[in-house]
Motif scaffolding. Structure first.
Motif, mmCIF file in Angstrom:
data_model
loop_
_atom_site.group_PDB
_atom_site.id
_atom_site.type_symbol
_atom_site.label_atom_id
_atom_site.label_comp_id
_atom_site.label_asym_id
_atom_site.label_seq_id
_atom_site.Cartn_x
_atom_site.Cartn_y
_atom_site.Cartn_z
ATOM 1 N N TYR A 165 75.051 -34.194 -45.713
ATOM 2 C CA TYR A 165 76.245 -33.349 -45.186
ATOM 3 C C TYR A 165 76.030 -32.317 -44.816
ATOM 4 C CZ TYR A 165 77.421 -37.889 -48.840
ATOM 5 O OH TYR A 165 77.432 -38.606 -49.228
ATOM 6 N N PRO A 166 77.122 -31.976 -44.299
ATOM 7 C CA PRO A 166 76.900 -30.321 -43.847
ATOM 8 C C PRO A 166 76.100 -29.212 -44.562
ATOM 9 C CG PRO A 166 79.066 -31.279 -43.301
ATOM 10 C CD PRO A 166 78.550 -32.544 -44.467
ATOM 11 N N GLN A 167 75.654 -28.150 -44.206
ATOM 12 C CA GLN A 167 75.028 -27.755 -45.056
ATOM 13 C C GLN A 167 75.045 -25.939 -44.461
ATOM 14 O OE1 GLN A 167 73.096 -28.369 -47.640
ATOM 15 N NE2 GLN A 167 73.863 -30.384 -47.327
ATOM 16 N N ARG A 168 75.994 -25.968 -43.599
ATOM 17 C CA ARG A 168 76.143 -24.604 -42.439
ATOM 18 C C ARG A 168 77.577 -24.479 -42.319
ATOM 19 N NH1 ARG A 168 72.136 -21.180 -41.548
ATOM 20 N NH2 ARG A 168 73.301 -20.247 -39.842
ATOM 21 N N VAL A 169 78.450 -24.430 -42.818
ATOM 22 C CA VAL A 169 79.979 -24.036 -42.612
ATOM 23 C C VAL A 169 80.076 -23.557 -42.268
ATOM 24 C CG1 VAL A 169 82.200 -24.673 -43.978
ATOM 25 C CG2 VAL A 169 80.013 -26.152 -44.495
ATOM 26 N N ALA A 170 81.194 -23.437 -41.660
ATOM 27 C CA ALA A 170 81.701 -22.144 -40.505
ATOM 28 C C ALA A 170 83.452 -22.153 -41.380
ATOM 29 C CB ALA A 170 81.757 -22.031 -39.402
ATOM 30 N N SER A 171 84.025 -21.368 -42.226
ATOM 31 C CA SER A 171 85.494 -21.304 -41.913
ATOM 32 C C SER A 171 86.519 -20.261 -41.286
ATOM 33 C CB SER A 171 85.571 -21.519 -44.009
ATOM 34 O OG SER A 171 86.787 -21.110 -44.129
ATOM 35 N N LEU A 220 79.895 -22.085 -52.082
ATOM 36 C CA LEU A 220 79.769 -21.190 -51.330
ATOM 37 C C LEU A 220 78.491 -20.814 -50.808
ATOM 38 C CD1 LEU A 220 82.099 -18.184 -52.587
ATOM 39 C CD2 LEU A 220 82.929 -19.646 -50.904
ATOM 40 N N ASP A 221 77.527 -21.580 -51.363
ATOM 41 C CA ASP A 221 75.981 -21.806 -50.862
ATOM 42 C C ASP A 221 76.703 -22.136 -49.631
ATOM 43 O OD1 ASP A 221 76.093 -23.490 -52.221
ATOM 44 O OD2 ASP A 221 73.970 -24.214 -51.588
ATOM 45 N N ALA A 253 81.385 -10.908 -48.032
ATOM 46 C CA ALA A 253 81.361 -9.802 -47.314
ATOM 47 C C ALA A 253 79.884 -10.053 -46.590
ATOM 48 C CB ALA A 253 80.940 -8.375 -47.728
ATOM 49 N N ASN A 254 78.550 -10.638 -46.333
ATOM 50 C CA ASN A 254 77.377 -10.419 -46.099
ATOM 51 C C ASN A 254 77.662 -11.600 -45.340
ATOM 52 O OD1 ASN A 254 77.372 -12.240 -48.523
ATOM 53 N ND2 ASN A 254 75.357 -12.337 -48.592
ATOM 54 N N ARG A 255 78.653 -12.592 -44.708
ATOM 55 C CA ARG A 255 78.851 -13.920 -44.044
ATOM 56 C C ARG A 255 79.037 -13.307 -42.369
ATOM 57 N NH1 ARG A 255 77.724 -15.176 -49.267
ATOM 58 N NH2 ARG A 255 77.901 -17.343 -49.915
ATOM 59 N N ILE A 260 89.220 -22.671 -51.770
ATOM 60 C CA ILE A 260 88.556 -23.869 -51.940
ATOM 61 C C ILE A 260 86.845 -24.132 -52.326
ATOM 62 C CG2 ILE A 260 88.827 -26.464 -51.544
ATOM 63 C CD1 ILE A 260 91.244 -25.599 -50.213
ATOM 64 N N MET A 261 86.075 -23.778 -51.566
ATOM 65 C CA MET A 261 85.050 -23.919 -50.969
ATOM 66 C C MET A 261 84.048 -22.836 -52.374
ATOM 67 S SD MET A 261 83.383 -24.233 -47.493
ATOM 68 C CE MET A 261 81.438 -23.760 -48.171
ATOM 69 N N ARG A 262 84.482 -21.536 -52.638
ATOM 70 C CA ARG A 262 84.159 -20.900 -54.135
ATOM 71 C C ARG A 262 84.311 -21.717 -55.113
ATOM 72 N NH1 ARG A 262 87.470 -15.784 -55.453
ATOM 73 N NH2 ARG A 262 89.067 -16.694 -55.587
ATOM 74 N N GLU A 263 86.019 -22.534 -55.499
ATOM 75 C CA GLU A 263 86.352 -22.829 -56.259
ATOM 76 C C GLU A 263 85.737 -24.070 -56.613
ATOM 77 O OE1 GLU A 263 87.997 -21.327 -59.078
ATOM 78 O OE2 GLU A 263 88.455 -19.784 -57.306
#
Length: 274
Positions: free
Chosen positions: A5-11, A26-27, A44-46, A19-22
């Motif tokens: 499953y994806p571990q490095r997502v770009a939104s 977010l990790d 903000a650090n992404r 949605i990822m936060r909820e």
């Protein structure tokens, strides 16, 4: 064989980030847009990328994601750039609340956490039903909602659904352009401005004056409001804040206005009949 499953997502849109936060994921977010940071300060650090409207292939590749999630609004050249990045992509295009629920389930499933979606979706449905059940029977205030001011554009279909749930009657065709004269003729009881990218900073008095809407029922009663952009224009659980704001606008005797909801501060003079 184990499933990856994806571990490095770009939104590329705030809705996906919210949605990822909820979902508590977010990790896995390695890159997002500056608009995501406005709604979710914790990201903000992404790595900061252009959004689904202005996406750039090389910029996406530089963040080394293994999944890109993009959502409306798009433009064709941006979609081409996203595809050129050669990174697996999930392209979302919700129109209704049901679509948003499906997108939540889809994101959770793609990230290997399908069990996290149902509780979030149920919370949204329960909150909407609770508000709707408190709306009295009888005539519904007629509500004009705009997501942009130049040109004037009606809010999206999911906003129309929220207006109905909050006890109002949505004026016009969701997502379509309209005119100053059309809205003046419609004479809404409530006017809502939620401009994309404007946060809660729509100049309410100015737009009423410049559009000559002073004699509408909404302006005469002072029921002209600015609802924060992300509460109505982000197809994600943040819509529940928008629901409560809409309920306060349509039935102020029953629902309290959220603190970030702005209201016109001066009412125009009434025209006296002779």
């Amino acid at each position: 064989m184990s499933t990856y499953y994806p571990q490095r997502v770009a939104s590329l849109q705030p809705s996906a980030t919210v949605i990822m936060r909820e979902l508590g994921l977010l990790d896995r977010l390695v890159a997002c847009t500056k608009y995501c940071c406005d709604i979710c300060p914790e990201v903000a650090n992404r790595v900061i990328l252009a959004d689904s409207w202005t996406a750039q292939a090389e910029q996406i590749r530089s963040a080394r994601p293994d999944l890109v999630i993009a959502s409306v609004p798009y433009q064709e050249k941006a979609v081409i750039e996203i595809l050129k990045s050669a990174v697996p992509v999930l392209l979302l295009s919700p129109r209704t609340l049901a679509d948003i629920y499906s997108d939540i389930a889809l994101i959770a499933g793609v990230l290997g956490e399908p069990h996290r979606a149902a509780p979030m979706i149920q919370r949204m449905k329960t909150e909407i039903a609770t508000v709707h059940n408190h709306v009295p029977a009888g005539p519904r205030p007629r509500v004009f909602c705009e997501e942009w001011g130049k040109p004037i554009i009606h809010s999206q279909l999911w906003v129309a659904e929220l207006v109905e749930a909050a006890g109002g009657e949505f004026i016009g065709k969701p997502g379509q352009h309209t005119t100053v004269d059309s809205i003046r003729s419609a004479n809404p009881d409530v006017i809502i401005a939620a401009w994309c990218g404007a946060g809660d900073r729509v100049p309410l008095e100015k737009i009423i004056r410049e559009r000559s809407w002073e004699q509408t029922s909404a302006a005469q009663s002072g029921r002209v409001f600015c609802i924060p952009d992300e509460w109505l224009n982000t197809p994600a659980p943040t819509l529940i804040h928008g629901l409560h704001a809409l309920a306060a606008a349509t039935h102020p005797d029953l629902f309290l206005a959220p603190s970030r909801m702005q209201r016109i501060t001066s009412q125009p003079a009434r025209v006296r009949s002779t």
